[in-house]
Design a protein around this motif. Sequence first.
Motif, mmCIF file in Angstrom:
data_model
loop_
_atom_site.group_PDB
_atom_site.id
_atom_site.type_symbol
_atom_site.label_atom_id
_atom_site.label_comp_id
_atom_site.label_asym_id
_atom_site.label_seq_id
_atom_site.Cartn_x
_atom_site.Cartn_y
_atom_site.Cartn_z
ATOM 1 N N MET A 1 -13.293 -8.546 5.237
ATOM 2 C CA MET A 1 -12.480 -8.869 4.082
ATOM 3 C C MET A 1 -11.490 -9.977 4.440
ATOM 4 S SD MET A 1 -11.313 -5.464 2.123
ATOM 5 C CE MET A 1 -11.967 -3.991 2.825
ATOM 6 N N VAL A 2 -11.348 -10.886 3.561
ATOM 7 C CA VAL A 2 -10.387 -11.962 3.774
ATOM 8 C C VAL A 2 -8.977 -11.398 3.662
ATOM 9 C CG1 VAL A 2 -9.520 -14.137 2.851
ATOM 10 C CG2 VAL A 2 -11.984 -13.679 2.871
ATOM 11 N N GLY A 3 -8.110 -11.776 4.597
ATOM 12 C CA GLY A 3 -6.723 -11.316 4.551
ATOM 13 C C GLY A 3 -6.488 -9.962 5.181
ATOM 14 N N ASP A 4 -7.522 -9.301 5.648
ATOM 15 C CA ASP A 4 -7.349 -7.969 6.209
ATOM 16 C C ASP A 4 -7.513 -7.916 7.721
ATOM 17 O OD1 ASP A 4 -6.522 -6.525 4.078
ATOM 18 O OD2 ASP A 4 -8.359 -5.413 3.787
ATOM 19 N N SER A 5 -7.395 -9.062 8.385
ATOM 20 C CA SER A 5 -7.489 -9.003 9.842
ATOM 21 C C SER A 5 -6.171 -8.501 10.407
ATOM 22 C CB SER A 5 -7.824 -10.377 10.425
ATOM 23 O OG SER A 5 -6.802 -11.299 10.132
ATOM 24 N N MET A 6 -6.258 -7.721 11.468
ATOM 25 C CA MET A 6 -5.068 -7.160 12.110
ATOM 26 C C MET A 6 -4.939 -7.770 13.499
ATOM 27 S SD MET A 6 -5.403 -3.152 11.024
ATOM 28 C CE MET A 6 -4.092 -2.676 12.090
ATOM 29 N N GLY A 18 -1.045 -11.026 2.864
ATOM 30 C CA GLY A 18 -2.147 -10.606 2.016
ATOM 31 C C GLY A 18 -2.912 -9.399 2.515
ATOM 32 N N HIS A 19 -2.582 -8.901 3.711
ATOM 33 C CA HIS A 19 -3.270 -7.716 4.239
ATOM 34 C C HIS A 19 -3.000 -6.532 3.308
ATOM 35 C CE1 HIS A 19 -4.371 -4.386 6.840
ATOM 36 N NE2 HIS A 19 -4.980 -5.261 7.628
ATOM 37 N N SER A 20 -4.001 -5.699 3.123
ATOM 38 C CA SER A 20 -3.887 -4.566 2.198
ATOM 39 C C SER A 20 -2.781 -3.589 2.573
ATOM 40 C CB SER A 20 -5.225 -3.830 2.093
ATOM 41 O OG SER A 20 -5.613 -3.326 3.360
ATOM 42 N N VAL A 21 -2.434 -3.478 3.858
ATOM 43 C CA VAL A 21 -1.381 -2.540 4.263
ATOM 44 C C VAL A 21 -0.039 -2.923 3.636
ATOM 45 C CG1 VAL A 21 -0.602 -3.658 6.404
ATOM 46 C CG2 VAL A 21 -0.490 -1.174 6.192
ATOM 47 N N LEU A 22 0.146 -4.182 3.316
ATOM 48 C CA LEU A 22 1.422 -4.635 2.737
ATOM 49 C C LEU A 22 1.650 -4.090 1.331
ATOM 50 C CD1 LEU A 22 1.315 -8.324 3.987
ATOM 51 C CD2 LEU A 22 2.429 -6.354 5.066
ATOM 52 N N LYS A 23 0.618 -3.476 0.755
ATOM 53 C CA LYS A 23 0.739 -2.855 -0.568
ATOM 54 C C LYS A 23 0.688 -1.330 -0.497
ATOM 55 C CE LYS A 23 -1.186 -6.835 -2.900
ATOM 56 N NZ LYS A 23 -2.275 -7.380 -3.679
ATOM 57 N N HIS A 24 0.543 -0.792 0.709
ATOM 58 C CA HIS A 24 0.461 0.664 0.878
ATOM 59 C C HIS A 24 1.810 1.290 0.514
ATOM 60 C CE1 HIS A 24 0.055 4.599 2.709
ATOM 61 N NE2 HIS A 24 -1.246 4.380 2.799
ATOM 62 N N ASN A 56 -10.059 5.664 9.448
ATOM 63 C CA ASN A 56 -10.066 4.248 9.797
ATOM 64 C C ASN A 56 -9.294 3.420 8.768
ATOM 65 O OD1 ASN A 56 -10.959 2.109 11.555
ATOM 66 N ND2 ASN A 56 -12.325 1.498 9.898
ATOM 67 N N ASP A 57 -9.429 3.760 7.502
ATOM 68 C CA ASP A 57 -8.726 3.019 6.442
ATOM 69 C C ASP A 57 -7.215 3.150 6.548
ATOM 70 O OD1 ASP A 57 -11.109 2.125 5.375
ATOM 71 O OD2 ASP A 57 -11.203 3.689 3.843
ATOM 72 N N ASN A 58 -6.741 4.255 7.110
ATOM 73 C CA ASN A 58 -5.300 4.479 7.222
ATOM 74 C C ASN A 58 -4.690 3.980 8.536
ATOM 75 O OD1 ASN A 58 -4.989 5.599 4.690
ATOM 76 N ND2 ASN A 58 -5.448 7.654 5.402
ATOM 77 N N MET A 59 -5.519 3.467 9.439
ATOM 78 C CA MET A 59 -4.993 3.010 10.723
ATOM 79 C C MET A 59 -3.927 1.920 10.594
ATOM 80 S SD MET A 59 -5.933 4.810 13.217
ATOM 81 C CE MET A 59 -6.153 6.313 12.278
ATOM 82 N N PRO A 60 -4.055 0.960 9.670
ATOM 83 C CA PRO A 60 -2.998 -0.042 9.563
ATOM 84 C C PRO A 60 -1.626 0.556 9.224
ATOM 85 C CG PRO A 60 -4.967 -0.854 8.490
ATOM 86 C CD PRO A 60 -5.216 0.601 8.839
ATOM 87 N N VAL A 61 -1.586 1.491 8.282
ATOM 88 C CA VAL A 61 -0.291 2.063 7.922
ATOM 89 C C VAL A 61 0.208 2.987 9.024
ATOM 90 C CG1 VAL A 61 -0.980 4.109 6.573
ATOM 91 C CG2 VAL A 61 1.115 2.878 5.999
ATOM 92 N N LEU A 62 -0.696 3.681 9.708
ATOM 93 C CA LEU A 62 -0.275 4.506 10.839
ATOM 94 C C LEU A 62 0.271 3.638 11.971
ATOM 95 C CD1 LEU A 62 -3.081 7.197 10.910
ATOM 96 C CD2 LEU A 62 -0.648 7.569 10.441
ATOM 97 N N TRP A 63 -0.342 2.494 12.193
ATOM 98 C CA TRP A 63 0.125 1.555 13.208
ATOM 99 C C TRP A 63 1.532 1.074 12.870
ATOM 100 C CZ3 TRP A 63 -2.156 -4.004 13.869
ATOM 101 C CH2 TRP A 63 -1.650 -4.579 15.027
#
Length: 76
Positions: A1-6, A18-24, A56-63
């Motif tokens: 996905m574009v913008g979702d690299s960590m 633009g990463h999806s975690v920024l809207k969590h 796996n989907d929640n790893m960005p917010v957990l990080w």
Amino acid sequence: MVGDSMVGFPINFHVNAGHSVLKHPLYLKWNIRTIEYIIDNKATLKTDIKAVMATNDNMPVLWYLNSLYRIVNVLA
């Protein structure tokens, strides 16, 4: 996905704009708070971390939340 690299560093959190975690909801809840506020509300942060499913989907917010928790522990 574009913008979702960590990008990971040993203890630092960073994502591209633009990463999806920024809207969590939990990111939005804590990113408006000062470190002092987070130190004073460490128990609430810990409760929020424990309530997130370890998928796996929640790893960005957990990080992100874990990064805050580590900072609070270093400063408190």
